[in-house]
Design a protein around this motif. Structure first.
Motif, short mmCIF file in Angstrom:
data_model
loop_
_atom_site.label_atom_id
_atom_site.label_comp_id
_atom_site.label_asym_id
_atom_site.label_seq_id
_atom_site.Cartn_x
_atom_site.Cartn_y
_atom_site.Cartn_z
N ARG A 302 1.92 -3.79 -4.75
CA ARG A 302 1.05 -2.77 -5.30
C ARG A 302 0.33 -2.08 -4.15
NH1 ARG A 302 3.79 -2.83 -8.88
NH2 ARG A 302 3.51 -3.61 -11.00
N PRO A 303 0.09 -0.76 -4.25
CA PRO A 303 -0.51 -0.06 -3.11
C PRO A 303 -1.84 -0.64 -2.68
CG PRO A 303 0.39 1.51 -4.69
CD PRO A 303 0.48 0.16 -5.34
N PHE A 304 -2.70 -1.05 -3.64
CA PHE A 304 -4.06 -1.49 -3.28
C PHE A 304 -4.07 -2.82 -2.53
CE2 PHE A 304 -3.39 -3.31 -7.54
CZ PHE A 304 -3.73 -4.64 -7.33
N MET A 305 -2.94 -3.52 -2.47
CA MET A 305 -2.91 -4.82 -1.81
C MET A 305 -3.15 -4.71 -0.30
SD MET A 305 0.18 -6.61 -3.93
CE MET A 305 0.20 -8.09 -2.92
N VAL A 306 -2.88 -3.55 0.29
CA VAL A 306 -3.19 -3.31 1.70
C VAL A 306 -4.02 -2.03 1.76
CG1 VAL A 306 -2.30 -2.81 4.00
CG2 VAL A 306 -1.08 -4.42 2.50
N THR A 307 -5.26 -2.14 2.24
CA THR A 307 -6.13 -0.97 2.34
C THR A 307 -5.99 -0.32 3.70
OG1 THR A 307 -8.01 -2.32 3.06
CG2 THR A 307 -7.77 -1.95 0.69
N ASN A 308 -6.02 0.99 3.72
CA ASN A 308 -5.89 1.78 4.94
C ASN A 308 -4.65 1.38 5.75
OD1 ASN A 308 -8.41 3.15 4.46
ND2 ASN A 308 -9.45 1.29 5.18
N PRO A 309 -3.48 1.29 5.11
CA PRO A 309 -2.30 0.80 5.83
C PRO A 309 -1.91 1.67 7.02
CG PRO A 309 -1.66 1.80 3.73
CD PRO A 309 -3.15 1.68 3.72
N GLU A 310 -2.23 2.96 6.95
CA GLU A 310 -1.85 3.85 8.04
C GLU A 310 -2.57 3.52 9.34
OE1 GLU A 310 -5.33 5.43 5.83
OE2 GLU A 310 -3.32 4.77 5.22
N THR A 311 -3.62 2.69 9.28
CA THR A 311 -4.35 2.33 10.50
C THR A 311 -3.89 0.99 11.09
OG1 THR A 311 -6.14 1.20 9.29
CG2 THR A 311 -6.37 3.56 9.66
#
Length: 383
Positions: A302-311
């Motif tokens: 799920r997307p929310f499982m990793v926050t700020n993945p682009e960093t």
């Protein structure tokens, strides 16, 4: 920093499902409904009250899950490379000796091309060839948490060798490498003596599984489910193992819980800042110990499982794999593969396959060499 708690109502591939007003688990609904979860893994047959868990299941003969012809594993020795000028972390590696019960990997060539951003340097194969890692997941402390602990070690390793050969035969142009993904920090349904809702696997057990991996020419991946603890604290006891060239790391945000939320009641979340703690440590080990690049697997469905993945930090010393970690029918798993990789700063994708819960179980021909996903996954782990 406080983490956001998100309740997800889904009929798809997640490890939890919301029916009506309550979360349900695989022990409460039929697997075929695709609403089954993994709460039953929390963890009735592992020790939740102890800081370290040491009791292995008996090494008895049991059924092999894969029945194709046995092909001996090819031992690919580990690589030694010169140190780079990249900065090192200030956190020291523990000086304790790792009790390894098998012969260490032999020395590989003294140079490696850091510019090859595939898994080839991880696998020890020539630059430009790429590599696909085929892993069996679980723990020998439980026969309910994955294929690694479901059968006798010799049968499990034989099955893994066969499974790896199937992927190699389906995509002959891409070398394959087997791996064992050992859950070393196990989320718990009770606080235990630490109060952190996690159990640490004893070093002697990790060393034993490392011996199994090396006996078959496989890598070892240490998986962390931190519960109420954190990446920094749980990583430190594993550093002596990670300092070895054939040992790598996986992080499972599903079990990274905010204060006050018991594992198994919500899907967890891990921040990019916490993942970067692991990236920094792995980078330092590669530089200081003159190691090949490290594999870092991030499980996500799920997307929310990793926050700020682009960093999340990326570089030549760590190969980041975004691994789709949910089960369900093929169409939902393929969509989950896109979700797992969303905004992640890597082209390397992974795909988890569940022997019991995926109906039907996707075959190598469904995913490689081109299959129905692009780019095809370079990491497959079976549970």
């Amino acid at each position: 920093m406080k983490r956001r708690i998100v309740a997800v109502s889904t009929f798809a591939i997640g490890c939890w499902a919301l029916i009506g007003n309550g979360w349900v688990s695989a022990s409460q609904v039929p697997i075929d409904s695709q609403t089954a979860g993994r709460a039953n893994e929390l963890r009735s047959d592992s020790t939740s009250s102890d800081e370290t868990t040491t009791t292995l299941l008996p090494e008895t003969t049991s059924t092999v899950l894969v029945t194709t012809t046995t092909i001996p594993a090819t031992i690919i020795p580990a690589t030694t490379i010169p140190a780079t000028t990249l900065p090192a972390s200030s956190v020291p590696v523990p000086s304790s000796t790792v009790p390894v019960t098998a012969s260490p990997p032999t020395t590989q060539p003294k140079t490696i091309d850091y510019g090859d951003r595939s898994l080839a340097p991880v696998c020890g194969v020539p630059t430009g060839a790429g590599c696909r890692v085929i892993a069996y997941y679980g723990t020998p402390l439980s026969n309910r948490m994955g294929v690694l602990g479901a059968t006798a070690p010799k049968d499990m390793l034989a099955a893994l060798t066969q499974q790896t050969a199937r992927w190699q035969a389906t995509d002959p142009k891409t070398p394959t490498k087997c791996a064992l993904e050992l859950i070393t920090v196990i989320a718990q349904g009770a606080p235990g003596s630490s109060g952190l809702y996690r159990s640490r696997t004893a070093p002697a057990v990790i060393a034993k599984v490392l011996g199994w991996a090396r006996s078959a020419g496989c890598l070892l991946i240490l998986d962390m489910q931190v519960g109420w603890s954190n990446v920094t604290d749980e990583l430190q006891p594993l550093l002596p193992f990670l300092a070895q060239p054939d040992v790598h790391l996986a992080l499972d945000p599903e079990w990274d819980m905010p204060p006050g939320v018991r594992p198994g009641t919500q899907i967890g979340t891990m921040s990019a800042a916490d993942i970067n703690v692991a990236v920094d440590e792995l980078h330092r080990l590669v530089v200081d110990q003159k190691l090949p690049p490290k594999l870092l697997v991030i499980h996500r469905f799920r997307p929310f499982m990793v926050t700020n993945p682009e960093t999340i930090k990326v570089g030549a010393t760590v190969r980041l794999v975004a691994n789709m970690d949910g089960f369900g029918p093929p169409a939902q798993k393929i969509n989950g593969y896109l979700v797992a990789r969303k905004n992640m700063p890597t082209e390397l994708g992974g795909f988890k396959l569940f022997f019991k819960n995926d109906k039907p179980l996707l075959e190598p021909k469904d995913l490689v060499p081109t299959g129905v996903v692009n780019p095809p996954p370079v990491f497959l782990n079976y549970q």
